[in-house]
Each structure stands twice: as structure tokens, then as C-alpha cells.
Design a protein around this motif. Sequence first.
Motif, PDB file in Angstrom:
ATOM      1  N   LEU A   1       0.819  -1.211   0.000  1.00 31.77           N
ATOM      2  CA  LEU A   1       0.000   0.000   0.000  1.00 31.77           C
ATOM      3  C   LEU A   1       0.854   1.262   0.000  1.00 31.77           C
ATOM      4  O   LEU A   1       0.463   2.293  -0.570  1.00 31.77           O
ATOM      5  N   TRP A   2       2.001   1.196   0.650  1.00 30.82           N
ATOM      6  CA  TRP A   2       2.891   2.353   0.786  1.00 30.82           C
ATOM      7  C   TRP A   2       4.334   1.849   0.741  1.00 30.82           C
ATOM      8  O   TRP A   2       4.843   1.339   1.735  1.00 30.82           O
ATOM      9  N   PRO A   3       5.011   1.970  -0.417  1.00 31.77           N
ATOM     10  CA  PRO A   3       6.369   1.439  -0.562  1.00 31.77           C
ATOM     11  C   PRO A   3       7.368   1.977   0.447  1.00 31.77           C
ATOM     12  O   PRO A   3       8.392   1.342   0.701  1.00 31.77           O
TER      13      PRO A   3
ATOM     14  N   GLY B   1       7.758   5.251   8.066  1.00 29.96           N
ATOM     15  CA  GLY B   1       8.859   5.138   7.125  1.00 29.96           C
ATOM     16  C   GLY B   1      10.134   5.639   7.765  1.00 29.96           C
ATOM     17  O   GLY B   1      10.423   5.323   8.922  1.00 29.96           O
ATOM     18  N   PHE B   2      10.891   6.463   7.046  1.00 30.54           N
ATOM     19  CA  PHE B   2      12.112   7.024   7.611  1.00 30.54           C
ATOM     20  C   PHE B   2      11.798   8.080   8.671  1.00 30.54           C
ATOM     21  O   PHE B   2      12.574   8.315   9.584  1.00 30.54           O
ATOM     22  N   SER B   3      10.645   8.743   8.544  1.00 29.38           N
ATOM     23  CA  SER B   3      10.237   9.740   9.535  1.00 29.38           C
ATOM     24  C   SER B   3       9.328   9.073  10.567  1.00 29.38           C
ATOM     25  O   SER B   3       8.758   8.014  10.309  1.00 29.38           O
ATOM     26  N   PRO B   4       9.165   9.684  11.743  1.00 32.26           N
ATOM     27  CA  PRO B   4       8.305   9.091  12.777  1.00 32.26           C
ATOM     28  C   PRO B   4       6.816   9.299  12.514  1.00 32.26           C
ATOM     29  O   PRO B   4       5.989   8.829  13.283  1.00 32.26           O
TER      30      PRO B   4
END
Length: 218
Positions: free
Chosen positions: A44-46, A67-70
Motif C-alpha cells: 500500500l505504501w512502498p 517510514g524514515f520519519s516518525p
Amino acid sequence: MGRQPDAAEALRKLDAAFAKESPRLCKELNARDPTTVLGLATNLWPGARQAKVTGVMRERLLIGATGFSPIREELAYPFEPPLESVEEVPKRFAALRGEALRPAFDVIAIPLVFMATSLLGAHFTTWHIFAWVRALARYLFRGYASAVMELCVNFMFAAHAAEAAYAGALAHSLGLDARSVMGWTLRTFLAGVGALGRLTRLANTTTLPGYEKCGVKY
């Protein structure tokens, strides 16, 4: 005339049952197979790096992911067809594993494939479309352009072959079928870390910690 209200009432009761059992189902699914949870999230979200089931509904599975961010994303994976009972959840979730772990690329694969195609085209063809690569090599390496390009091509083949072999072994260790193992192997040979990065994230999944929301309020 009486059947339609009866069907609506049955669905309300089923939704109520899912609302009641959702917290328990979340904990069970997260503990049972976090790899499948992350795989569904990346479909849904790579950009997903960690994920956790946050709700189980009759028509969809709710997943929280980062992802990379919180910053957390709320994702919804549809059940098609919708579930007919709470007891059906474990079986349907297990059936989603193959779909969750299907061969795929990361976004980084696009520039990597472009670079590899340009290098191979410049080295093995005389096509004008790759003239800029040959011109760049002559500018950077002058008299050694041909040798350097050959070295780069050989290194690329060796590196991608090694990555592809590792991807095949990793996919096999996840219990995937032969078709999926071959798919991951071929895609990794084409895109290198553009495919291998996603596979290694799935193989080394850690459940998203400290997610305060578990279960669904209706």
C-alpha cells in the motif's frame, strides 16, 4: 420484505463482534507474522519500514506504518470478499502471505535500472541514444574510457549476480513458493539493491513499537 432488515441486522451484529474482538485479533496477528503485516503495508505504501495491525474489520485490515520519519500512516488493506465471521480472520490472514511477499521494487530501482541500461547500451551497442554515456566516459577517463567501462560492466554483472543469489536464498528462507523465489531473484539481478532492499526489510521485520491504537471503535 423482511429479508432485507434481517440482513442489515446480521451485518450490524457481525460488525459488533469484530469491534469486540479487534484488540485481541490485532495482538495475535502482530505476534504471529509481522513479516506479512509489513509486506501488506509496503504494497500500500512502498516507503513503509515498520508496521503493525491496528484494527480488524469485516471489510478491511487496518495497519499503522512508519517510514524514515516518525510520522505514522494509517493504511487499510481490503478483504475481498469481506469476512463472514471472526473465526475466519486467521485463515484469511495466512492466505495473504503470498500476496504480501510478492516480488517488488523499491523506488530507487528506477534510477538504478536506468543507469545499468545506459552503461550496457553504451558498452555493447553503437546506438546514438547512448552517445552521452560514451562522451562522459571519454571526458572523465580520456584514453582509458573503454577499459573503465568494461570494468564497470563486469563489476555490475558480478555484484548483481551475487545480490540475486542472496535474494533467492533469502526468499527461500521465508518459505515462499518457487515462482516467488525466482521472481525475487530475477528482479534483484535487474535492479540490485532496488529489489533486495525491500526483501531484506521483510526478512528482518520488527513490529512497530509503542503504537497506542489497537482495535477499532465503531
